[in-house]
Write a protein that holds these residues in place. Structure first.
Motif, PDB file in Angstrom:
ATOM      1  N   ARG B  94       0.814  -1.209   0.000  1.00 34.06           N
ATOM      2  CA  ARG B  94       0.000   0.000   0.000  1.00 34.06           C
ATOM      3  C   ARG B  94       0.851   1.265   0.000  1.00 34.06           C
ATOM      4  NH1 ARG B  94      -3.109  -2.533  -1.398  1.00 34.06           N
ATOM      5  NH2 ARG B  94      -4.944  -3.459  -0.472  1.00 34.06           N
ATOM      6  N   ALA B 160      -7.698  -1.030  -0.829  1.00 36.48           N
ATOM      7  CA  ALA B 160      -6.977  -0.191  -1.788  1.00 36.48           C
ATOM      8  C   ALA B 160      -7.812   1.019  -2.203  1.00 36.48           C
ATOM      9  CB  ALA B 160      -6.604  -1.016  -3.015  1.00 36.48           C
ATOM     10  N   GLY B 161      -9.138   0.863  -2.136  1.00 33.53           N
ATOM     11  CA  GLY B 161     -10.019   1.933  -2.593  1.00 33.53           C
ATOM     12  C   GLY B 161      -9.857   3.236  -1.832  1.00 33.53           C
ATOM     13  N   LYS B 162      -9.473   3.151  -0.559  1.00 30.35           N
ATOM     14  CA  LYS B 162      -9.357   4.374   0.253  1.00 30.35           C
ATOM     15  C   LYS B 162      -8.281   5.282  -0.331  1.00 30.35           C
ATOM     16  CE  LYS B 162     -11.745   2.343   3.666  1.00 30.35           C
ATOM     17  NZ  LYS B 162     -12.794   2.782   4.522  1.00 30.35           N
ATOM     18  N   ALA B 163      -7.108   4.697  -0.536  1.00 36.31           N
ATOM     19  CA  ALA B 163      -6.019   5.480  -1.098  1.00 36.31           C
ATOM     20  C   ALA B 163      -6.361   5.907  -2.520  1.00 36.31           C
ATOM     21  CB  ALA B 163      -4.728   4.662  -1.087  1.00 36.31           C
ATOM     22  N   GLU B 164      -7.036   5.015  -3.226  1.00 34.27           N
ATOM     23  CA  GLU B 164      -7.387   5.309  -4.609  1.00 34.27           C
ATOM     24  C   GLU B 164      -8.287   6.548  -4.699  1.00 34.27           C
ATOM     25  OE1 GLU B 164     -10.008   2.615  -6.632  1.00 34.27           O
ATOM     26  OE2 GLU B 164      -8.696   2.671  -8.378  1.00 34.27           O
ATOM     27  N   ALA B 165      -9.212   6.652  -3.745  1.00 38.57           N
ATOM     28  CA  ALA B 165     -10.136   7.787  -3.771  1.00 38.57           C
ATOM     29  C   ALA B 165      -9.369   9.101  -3.630  1.00 38.57           C
ATOM     30  CB  ALA B 165     -11.158   7.652  -2.651  1.00 38.57           C
ATOM     31  N   LEU B 166      -8.381   9.121  -2.733  1.00 37.37           N
ATOM     32  CA  LEU B 166      -7.621  10.357  -2.553  1.00 37.37           C
ATOM     33  C   LEU B 166      -6.718  10.614  -3.753  1.00 37.37           C
ATOM     34  CD1 LEU B 166      -6.734  10.513   1.235  1.00 37.37           C
ATOM     35  CD2 LEU B 166      -8.824  11.086   0.012  1.00 37.37           C
ATOM     36  N   ARG B 167      -6.200   9.535  -4.313  1.00 37.03           N
ATOM     37  CA  ARG B 167      -5.372   9.705  -5.510  1.00 37.03           C
ATOM     38  C   ARG B 167      -6.193  10.335  -6.615  1.00 37.03           C
ATOM     39  NH1 ARG B 167      -3.162   5.938  -9.233  1.00 37.03           N
ATOM     40  NH2 ARG B 167      -4.319   4.278  -8.231  1.00 37.03           N
ATOM     41  N   ALA B 168      -7.462   9.882  -6.712  1.00 36.99           N
ATOM     42  CA  ALA B 168      -8.337  10.430  -7.746  1.00 36.99           C
ATOM     43  C   ALA B 168      -8.644  11.912  -7.511  1.00 36.99           C
ATOM     44  CB  ALA B 168      -9.635   9.631  -7.809  1.00 36.99           C
ATOM     45  N   ILE B 176      -1.811  11.242   0.691  1.00 37.46           N
ATOM     46  CA  ILE B 176      -2.528   9.965   0.746  1.00 37.46           C
ATOM     47  C   ILE B 176      -2.143   9.218   2.011  1.00 37.46           C
ATOM     48  CG2 ILE B 176      -2.772   7.733  -0.369  1.00 37.46           C
ATOM     49  CD1 ILE B 176      -2.320   9.223  -3.048  1.00 37.46           C
ATOM     50  N   HIS B 179      -3.598  11.439   5.185  1.00 33.54           N
ATOM     51  CA  HIS B 179      -5.043  11.640   5.285  1.00 33.54           C
ATOM     52  C   HIS B 179      -5.825  10.362   5.015  1.00 33.54           C
ATOM     53  CE1 HIS B 179      -4.659  15.997   5.618  1.00 33.54           C
ATOM     54  NE2 HIS B 179      -3.670  15.870   4.741  1.00 33.54           N
ATOM     55  N   GLY B 180      -5.243   9.465   4.237  1.00 35.97           N
ATOM     56  CA  GLY B 180      -5.979   8.264   3.872  1.00 35.97           C
ATOM     57  C   GLY B 180      -5.560   7.036   4.663  1.00 35.97           C
ATOM     58  N   GLU B 184      -6.699   5.136   9.121  1.00 37.63           N
ATOM     59  CA  GLU B 184      -7.220   3.777   9.095  1.00 37.63           C
ATOM     60  C   GLU B 184      -6.254   2.814   9.785  1.00 37.63           C
ATOM     61  OE1 GLU B 184     -10.422   3.021   7.022  1.00 37.63           O
ATOM     62  OE2 GLU B 184     -10.307   4.950   8.016  1.00 37.63           O
TER      63      GLU B 184
END
Ligand SMILES: Nc1ncnc2c1ncn2[C@@H]1O[C@H](COP(=O)(O)OP(=O)(O)O)[C@@H](O)[C@H]1O
Ligand SMILES: [Mg+2]
Lengths: 280, 257
Positions: B94, B160-168, B176, B179-180, B184
């Motif tokens: 991650r 993985a989606g959590k980090a992905e959302a911030l990356r987006a 990331i 904050h991401g 967690e």
């Protein structure tokens, strides 16, 4: 209508398998585009190539006059900051409260040190509050995100995306994990809020009935290619059947169910986009 | 339901094999189980006569050493949890996308994880001589590998989606991370760190016995001087200390969610 996104001959292959076989589309501001197609058709791949969560194998993506397929590093982050995204599983930071989750939409617009100490501008804070109020979640603003219901989480997801002040909003199966009533609420908010702001919205959906009700334009995708592109009225039952033929059972019934599976799990596991921060 | 003949034969063979190994071990060690049983009353008698009642008279003079032992464990846990955090993030997919670096860090952590604290202590005492710093280093090195791997596994468990959302959203790597991922990650971080505190409290008691600082040395010394009742008082105090730590840790765990 102003064209804000042009996709040209977009291809994505995984080894010998072609998930996208040369897709060319133009998108305009204010459009509410719903992409339909059976599971595995390439809907997620298409949407994720647009903001480069996945790197396309070839083809062009021009967003707001800038070629995204070549962008890297800070340049790519700057472009992404102008494209909102919402997800099937909401992807909120569960242990963080609602308002901070919404403010995360500003991360791409501020330096790390400022964000580290939570130094969001007063204007940003006010806007976050206004968005939550508009979507009916003001009371929940200090609740932890993981205490919300699915429908509420997705509404926070919408606020986070709108917080970016995007010109384009991508939504990958935003209602696939919701019960029919929350699904409707979420779609209503999404439609109204993007329409008011003149944002181009591209939504992947499983449910053809939802697509017909909300879309200003429907795009049908099958086996990595566009097989329909037109107005909802033109999207006949026969057309839908043709697209879903050989796909899963009767999409025309299409009420939101929890049995819907999307392709994102392996996509998330396997995607290694080109930015230098690919693993995060 | 009856087992098939084949699997019965297999089970019997396994049981026979196990018995053979145990018998071989006792034979090799020249230990007769009968002798052990006969020794129990003798041991108990010796213990009651010499260790009881515990002699708490000079306990006050040990307080600085006991405090040192506790502070060792706390400081050791602190340092190793910070080092392990860096290490763990080097190991997790991650947080680290550079595969060779990830694998190297993982191998290093495994090596560390399989060297017990006492081996570190003995080694460090041999190199640097007797002293408190040696004990601290041994605790840190002894828990570093375990913590790094546990942290890495917890980080891998964050969707993985959590980090992905911030990356987006256009967030950068440090954004990331802070904050991401960190929010967690905090519960498992606290949990594993508390676990290592428990390990370190136990270990820091023993460390003194090899001269690496702390109260252990006095347990050892009293036993050597045949001051059994005094040693007993120390053993009771140390056991209480370990139990209290466990109690406190469990309280913290329950409150944290
Ligand atoms: N990382 C990957 N590795 C291999 N194949 C993949 C990967 N991601 C997607 N695919 C394949 O690409 C096709 C399109 O997937 P996807 O875009 O998720 O479809 P949809 O979203 O329409 O259900 C599927 O057949 C899927 O098996
Ligand atoms: Mg999908």
């Amino acid at each position: 209508m102003e064209t804000i996104l042009s996709v040209r001959a977009l291809r994505k292959s995984y080894g010998a398998f072609e998930a996208l076989r040369g897709v060319s589309l133009d998108f305009h501001s204010g459009e509410f585009v719903v992409v339909v197609g059976p599971s595995g058709a390439g809907k997620s791949t298409l949407i994720r190539c647009i903001n480069r969560m996945i790197d396309p194998s070839s083809g062009g993506i021009e967003f707001d006059g800038v070629r995204l397929e070549r962008a890297r590093g800070a340049e790519l982050r700057k472009r992404r900051a102008k494209i909102g995204m919402i997800f099937q599983h909401y992807n909120l930071i569960g242990r963080t409260n609602v308002i901070k989750n919404v403010l995360h939409g500003r991360l791409g617009h501020m330096p790390f040190i400022k964000s580290l100490f939570g130094l969001y501008s007063m204007a940003d804070r006010l806007r976050a509050v206004a968005l939550l109020e508009e979507i009916g979640l003001l009371e929940q603003k200090y609740k932890r995100a993981d205490e919300l219901s699915g429908g509420q989480m997705q509404r926070v997801g919408i606020c986070r995306a709108l917080m970016q002040e995007p010109r384009l909003l991508l939504a990958d199966e935003p209602i696939a994990s919701l019960d029919p009533r929350s699904a409707e609420t979420v779609m209503n908010h999404l439609k109204r809020m993007t329409e008011q702001r003149g944002i181009c919205c591209i939504v992947n959906l499983h449910q053809v009935d939802f697509a017909r009700r909300y879309a200003s334009r429907i795009i049908g995708v099958k086996s990595g290619a566009v097989v329909f592109d037109g107005k909802p009225e033109e999207f006949t039952a026969d057309m839908a059947r043709a697209i879903y033929e050989g796909g899963e059972a009767d999409p025309l019934r299409g009420a939101a169910g929890d049995s819907v599976s999307d392709g994102t799990d392996y996509i998330e596991a396997a995607a290694t986009p080109g930015g230098e921060y690919a693993a995060v | 339901m009856r087992l098939s003949d084949k699997s019965r034969v297999k089970n019997a063979a396994a049981a026979l094999g196990l018995i053979a190994v145990i018998v071989a071990a006792f034979t090799y060690l020249k230990v007769n189980p009968r002798d052990i049983l006969l020794a129990v009353p003798r041991f108990a008698g010796f213990f009651v006569r010499n260790f009881l009642p515990p002699d708490f008279s000079s306990l006050a003079s040990y307080i600085p050493l006991i405090a040192e032992t506790i502070f060792f464990a706390l400081a050791g846990t602190c340092v190793s949890s910070l080092l392990a955090l860096v290490f763990g993030f080097l190991i997790s997919e991650r947080t680290n996308s550079i595969a060779p670096l990830r694998h190297t860090a993982r191998v290093v952590a495994s090596v560390f994880r399989n060297i017990p604290v006492m081996v570190w202590a003995a080694l460090l005492v041999y190199i640097f001589g007797i002293g408190s710093l040696v004990g601290l280093c041994a605790l840190v090195l002894g828990t570093l590998g375990l913590l790094a791997r546990s942290y890495a596994e917890s980080a891998d468990g964050i969707p993985a989606g959590k980090a992905e959302a911030l990356r987006a959203c256009g967030a950068s790597y440090p954004q990331i991370l802070f904050h991401g991922l960190l929010p967690e990650f905090i519960p498992s971080w606290v949990n594993w760190t508390l676990f290592s505190l428990e390990i370190n409290i136990r270990a820091s008691v023993i460390l003194g016995m090899v001269g690496a600082g702390g109260i252990g040395i006095m347990v050892q010394t009293n036993l050597r001087l045949f001051k059994y009742a005094e040693a007993m008082s120390l053993i009771i105090v140390l056991t209480a200390m370990i139990l209290l730590t466990e109690l406190a840790v469990n309280q913290i765990r329950r409150r944290l969610k």
